[in-house]
Design a protein around this motif. Structure first.
Motif, PDB file in Angstrom:
ATOM      1  N   VAL A   1      54.976  -3.265  65.202  1.00 48.89           N
ATOM      2  CA  VAL A   1      55.869  -4.366  65.563  1.00 48.89           C
ATOM      3  C   VAL A   1      56.978  -3.873  66.481  1.00 48.89           C
ATOM      4  O   VAL A   1      57.309  -4.515  67.479  1.00 48.89           O
ATOM      5  CB  VAL A   1      56.459  -5.011  64.287  1.00 48.89           C
ATOM      6  N   ALA A   2      57.543  -2.706  66.160  1.00 51.35           N
ATOM      7  CA  ALA A   2      58.707  -2.213  66.902  1.00 51.35           C
ATOM      8  C   ALA A   2      58.379  -1.961  68.367  1.00 51.35           C
ATOM      9  O   ALA A   2      59.189  -2.275  69.255  1.00 51.35           O
ATOM     10  CB  ALA A   2      59.228  -0.938  66.250  1.00 51.35           C
ATOM     11  N   LEU A   3      57.208  -1.377  68.655  1.00 52.20           N
ATOM     12  CA  LEU A   3      56.874  -1.064  70.040  1.00 52.20           C
ATOM     13  C   LEU A   3      56.765  -2.342  70.872  1.00 52.20           C
ATOM     14  O   LEU A   3      57.253  -2.408  72.004  1.00 52.20           O
ATOM     15  CB  LEU A   3      55.560  -0.274  70.104  1.00 52.20           C
ATOM     16  N   SER A   4      56.143  -3.376  70.309  1.00 49.76           N
ATOM     17  CA  SER A   4      56.013  -4.636  71.042  1.00 49.76           C
ATOM     18  C   SER A   4      57.373  -5.246  71.341  1.00 49.76           C
ATOM     19  O   SER A   4      57.662  -5.655  72.477  1.00 49.76           O
ATOM     20  CB  SER A   4      55.158  -5.622  70.237  1.00 49.76           C
ATOM     21  N   PHE A   5      58.238  -5.313  70.334  1.00 51.95           N
ATOM     22  CA  PHE A   5      59.562  -5.888  70.537  1.00 51.95           C
ATOM     23  C   PHE A   5      60.400  -5.020  71.470  1.00 51.95           C
ATOM     24  O   PHE A   5      61.205  -5.539  72.259  1.00 51.95           O
ATOM     25  CB  PHE A   5      60.278  -6.069  69.198  1.00 51.95           C
ATOM     26  N   ALA A   6      60.231  -3.708  71.382  1.00 47.76           N
ATOM     27  CA  ALA A   6      60.991  -2.805  72.254  1.00 47.76           C
ATOM     28  C   ALA A   6      60.648  -3.040  73.724  1.00 47.76           C
ATOM     29  O   ALA A   6      61.528  -3.092  74.591  1.00 47.76           O
ATOM     30  CB  ALA A   6      60.716  -1.356  71.865  1.00 47.76           C
ATOM     31  N   VAL A   7      59.352  -3.190  74.023  1.00 46.33           N
ATOM     32  CA  VAL A   7      58.931  -3.416  75.411  1.00 46.33           C
ATOM     33  C   VAL A   7      59.403  -4.779  75.896  1.00 46.33           C
ATOM     34  O   VAL A   7      59.944  -4.916  77.003  1.00 46.33           O
ATOM     35  CB  VAL A   7      57.399  -3.287  75.526  1.00 46.33           C
TER      36      VAL A   7
END
Length: 447
Positions: free
Chosen positions: A66-72
């Motif tokens: 989840v974090a990588l998607s929101f970070a990008v």
């Protein structure tokens, strides 16, 4: 069968490496030796270390999804195209380098290779976290670190599969595989459930940092396994790949099921990544309903792993292939816009069946393939099963646009049924038998 840090199973023999016997013909089955006396699995130090390592790292990976998607998406000017590119850069090396990972795992100490892979993954996610936290995150750097994380997974997965028979007596492999998957599935469910909260409270950067820390903890725990490297004549990497291919291609039951799952995984990817969300968005309640459906499947995998740990079947590959059929049901129900609770119930059942397949498949692979070639054979399993996975995602959108979401979903369900039915035509798939308990011995083991 998907690339993930969960692996597909693991556990107790001494550090000395022993080879798994050559596969026996399907009829008749040889007797299975009773497992040697020893502590229950949960009292075995190395079993506990490996289980803890997998549980902690899979929990961190749940955050990272989840974090990588929101970070990008939070980066200035970023959108779905940039997110797709970063995720593709992570996925492609997992497929491209998994065969290299198999060769390395059969040449060096598998536990050391797992440690190296964990540390590479930790460095990749630490770099991603640092870029997000500082706000300086050029797209090329995100793609490079995502590719590094994918490479770490490609190195780790075959080594993880090959470690299991080095640590666990043959009669306890199925129980050990099931127990490991219960922990990993529970941890992944918890990680996915908490990831949104963590991202909301501390931000995507710190969530990525937590995942990097989980890799480090995993590496420290795996260090306690201290498995030695195999001592055998050195050959070129290409020669070892060819030897692994001969081991793989010489077992009809093995390559038939891998071909089956190349189709099944592509259909499942199309549903999970594109068609399922589109179907729920088009009148079934949107993201909330899709979350319920996905959570039901995750709960099913936990129950399925626990069931499979105790399941005793005479023809494990046949039962594993039959356990693939339920995967088509929730997709078919989505196609006809069935009520969400009914779809969720079918997804729960498919989750149970999926982990019954996973445990039986992993255990059969470990019993039937010589230990010296197990990681290379496992890498061919990973490579073949995931060969069409990106294609499933690429085709799903255009198919939904041209045919409609319902018809595209029905096509995915039909592909799963047809591929599974075709696999049942193989005599070895139907006939390969598990070893029979030796007279006067017990093959079951307590946890």
């Amino acid at each position: 069968m998907s690339i993930s840090r969960m692996g597909r199973g693991s556990w107790p023999y001494a550090d000395a490496v022993t080879a798994t016997p050559e596969p026996a013909p399907p009829h008749p089955s040889p007797p299975l030796e009773a497992p040697p006396a020893g502590p229950p699995l949960w009292r075995d130090r190395r079993f506990v270390l490996l289980t803890a390592a997998r549980t902690i790292s899979v929990l961190g990976n749940g955050f990272a999804r989840v974090a990588l998607s929101f970070a990008v998406l939070a980066l200035p000017g970023a959108g779905p195209g940039q997110l797709s590119l970063v995720l593709a850069c992570q996925a492609v090396p997992q497929l491209a380098f998994v065969l290299v990972g198999g060769v390395l795992a059969d040449r060096v100490s598998r536990s050391r290779l797992m440690i190296v892979a964990d540390l590479v993954g930790a460095a990749a996610y630490a770099g991603l976290a640092a870029m997000v936290l500082t706000g300086h995150a050029p797209l090329w750097a995100l793609c490079a670190l995502a590719a590094l994380a994918g490479t770490a997974t490609a190195l780790f997965s075959p080594a993880m599969d090959g470690v299991i028979p080095l640590l666990v007596p043959t009669g306890r492999l199925q129980r050990a595989n099931g127990l490991l998957r219960v922990g990993a599935n529970s941890s992944m469910l918890l990680g996915l459930a908490l990831s949104g909260v963590v991202v909301a409270l501390v931000g995507a950067g710190w969530a990525l940092a937590l995942n990097a820390a989980s890799f480090v903890v995993s590496a420290l725990l795996i260090r306690g396994l201290r498995l030695s490297a195999r001592v055998r004549p050195r050959a070129s990497g290409w020669s070892e790949l060819r030897d692994g291919w001969r081991e793989f291609a010489g077992r009809q039951w093995l390559w038939v099921v891998v071909v089956q799952y190349a189709v099944v995984v592509a259909a499942l990817n199309a549903n999970a990544g594109v068609l399922g969300p589109l179907a729920t968005e088009g009148g079934l309640g949107g993201a909330r309903s899709w979350s319920l459906i996905v959570a039901a499947q995750a709960l099913g995998t936990i129950m399925g792993a626990g069931l499979a740990a105790r399941l005793r079947v005479h023809r494990p590959v046949l039962v594993a292939v039959l356990a693939t059929f339920p995967a088509a049901l929730p997709i078919a129900l989505l196609a006809v816009r069935a009520p969400v609770p009914l779809i969720a119930l079918a997804m729960f059942g498919s989750g149970i069946a999926a982990d019954v397949f996973g445990v039986l498949w992993a255990t059969t692979l470990q019993r039937e393939v010589p230990e010296a070639a197990l990681s290379r054979v496992s890498s061919y399993d990973w490579f073949g099963s995931l060969a069409f996975a990106p294609l499933g995602l690429l085709v799903a959108g255009p198919a939904a646009a041209q045919l409609g979401v319902g018809r595209a979903l029905a096509g995915c369900a039909a592909l799963i049924v047809l591929a599974t039915a075709a696999a049942l035509l193989s005599p070895q798939v139907r006939g390969l038998r598990a070893p029979r308990p030796a007279r006067g011995g017990q093959t079951s083991d307590g946890p």
